[in-house]
Design a protein around this motif. Structure first.
Motif, PDB file in Angstrom:
ATOM      1  N   ARG A 126       0.836  -1.199   0.000  1.00 50.78           N
ATOM      2  CA  ARG A 126       0.000   0.000   0.000  1.00 50.78           C
ATOM      3  C   ARG A 126       0.869   1.247   0.000  1.00 50.78           C
ATOM      4  NH1 ARG A 126      -2.630   3.722   3.391  1.00 50.78           N
ATOM      5  NH2 ARG A 126      -4.890   3.918   3.101  1.00 50.78           N
ATOM      6  N   THR A 128       0.659   5.592  -0.121  1.00 50.27           N
ATOM      7  CA  THR A 128      -0.144   6.806  -0.062  1.00 50.27           C
ATOM      8  C   THR A 128       0.394   7.800  -1.082  1.00 50.27           C
ATOM      9  OG1 THR A 128      -0.612   6.475   2.290  1.00 50.27           O
ATOM     10  CG2 THR A 128      -0.945   8.693   1.403  1.00 50.27           C
ATOM     11  N   LYS A 131      -3.266  13.061   0.081  1.00 51.42           N
ATOM     12  CA  LYS A 131      -4.066  13.021   1.301  1.00 51.42           C
ATOM     13  C   LYS A 131      -5.118  11.925   1.270  1.00 51.42           C
ATOM     14  CE  LYS A 131      -6.899  15.906   4.319  1.00 51.42           C
ATOM     15  NZ  LYS A 131      -7.481  17.261   4.537  1.00 51.42           N
ATOM     16  N   ASN A 132      -5.777  11.732   0.131  1.00 50.20           N
ATOM     17  CA  ASN A 132      -6.836  10.726   0.068  1.00 50.20           C
ATOM     18  C   ASN A 132      -6.728   9.798  -1.146  1.00 50.20           C
ATOM     19  OD1 ASN A 132      -7.500  12.568  -1.863  1.00 50.20           O
ATOM     20  ND2 ASN A 132      -9.643  12.800  -1.255  1.00 50.20           N
ATOM     21  N   VAL A 134      -4.711   6.495  -2.743  1.00 50.32           N
ATOM     22  CA  VAL A 134      -3.895   5.349  -2.338  1.00 50.32           C
ATOM     23  C   VAL A 134      -3.692   4.419  -3.527  1.00 50.32           C
ATOM     24  CG1 VAL A 134      -3.816   3.286  -0.873  1.00 50.32           C
ATOM     25  CG2 VAL A 134      -4.678   5.436   0.055  1.00 50.32           C
ATOM     26  N   ASP A 175      -9.221   7.066  -0.834  1.00 53.16           N
ATOM     27  CA  ASP A 175      -9.369   6.602   0.547  1.00 53.16           C
ATOM     28  C   ASP A 175     -10.384   7.491   1.266  1.00 53.16           C
ATOM     29  OD1 ASP A 175      -9.093   5.508   3.014  1.00 53.16           O
ATOM     30  OD2 ASP A 175      -7.005   6.087   3.318  1.00 53.16           O
ATOM     31  N   LYS A 203      -4.296   0.952   6.539  1.00 48.08           N
ATOM     32  CA  LYS A 203      -3.223   1.941   6.570  1.00 48.08           C
ATOM     33  C   LYS A 203      -1.987   1.420   7.285  1.00 48.08           C
ATOM     34  CE  LYS A 203      -2.278   6.778   7.726  1.00 48.08           C
ATOM     35  NZ  LYS A 203      -2.839   8.040   8.271  1.00 48.08           N
TER      36      LYS A 203
END
Length: 212
Positions: A126, A128, A131-132, A134, A175, A203
């Motif tokens: 995973r 990032t 901010k949102n 993924v 996300d 996360k």
């Protein structure tokens, strides 16, 4: 055919043995998990003689079935018992044949067969991106035709995407919070649909789901 002498107790005993080692009615069920091919089987011991033994067998490279584990009953039980066993000596993308055999003295039953194709659980990473946003990176699973991607919110599936590739791939999504997770399992569609266990990443961790 067995010839029975009406005055022979031993002959009658042998006939009873043959009657009691008929194949059991319970289906031999299996599924892929994170460690191998897992089997669930129920033995109704009251249908068997006290000396009967029940084995899970696997076909070897020479086409013969070898006993890999005995499903042992509890002491003097006459009830049904459920057993679970995982065959860990499997390779992703390969087919295997299994059978249940019942032995009683020098007699044995016919096999109750099933087949399995093992698919390894996907390995996910995973990342990032913002901010949102993924990205999930999935390594290739040998023998797979493709992958199913699930997005979960509070443990419930809210989106499913089929990835039609046998290679490694990546998938990017939005996300929507700490309870929003992504899971992937591999599948092979022909001639029977087989699927791996599912790897779900959060996360900070990961967990696994199996289709039993």
């Amino acid at each position: 055919m067995v010839a029975v002498n009406g005055d022979s107790k031993s002959a009658i005993s042998n006939v009873k043995t043959i009657m009691y080692i008929r194949p059991l009615s319970s289906a031999l069920k299996c599924y892929n998990d994170t460690k191998g091919v897992t089997f669930k089987y129920t033995v109704d011991w009251k249908k068997l003689s006290d000396s009967a033994k029940v084995f899970l067998c696997r076909k070897n490279s020479k086409g013969k079935y070898e006993e890999i584990v005995e499903f042992k009953k509890a002491h003097n039980t006459k009830k049904s018992e459920s057993y679970t066993y995982t065959d860990k000596k499997v390779s992703s993308g390969k087919n295997y044949s299994y059978g249940i055999k019942i032995k009683d003295g020098s007699y044995s039953s016919d096999y109750k067969y099933t087949s399995a194709l093992y698919l390894q659980t996907p390995t996910l990473k995973r990342k990032t991106l913002s901010k949102n946003r993924v990205k999930i990176e999935c390594k290739k699973v040998s023998g797979a035709d493709g992958y199913m991607v699930h997005l979960y919110e509070n443990g419930k599936s809210v989106s499913t995407v089929k990835i039609k590739t046998s290679k490694a791939f990546s998938y990017t999504y939005t996300d929507k919070g700490k309870n929003y997770h992504c899971g992937v399992y591999a599948y092979k569609a022909s001639p029977t649909l087989y699927r791996s266990a599912e790897c779900v990443v959060t996360k900070n961790s990961k967990y696994y789901k199996t289709k039993k």
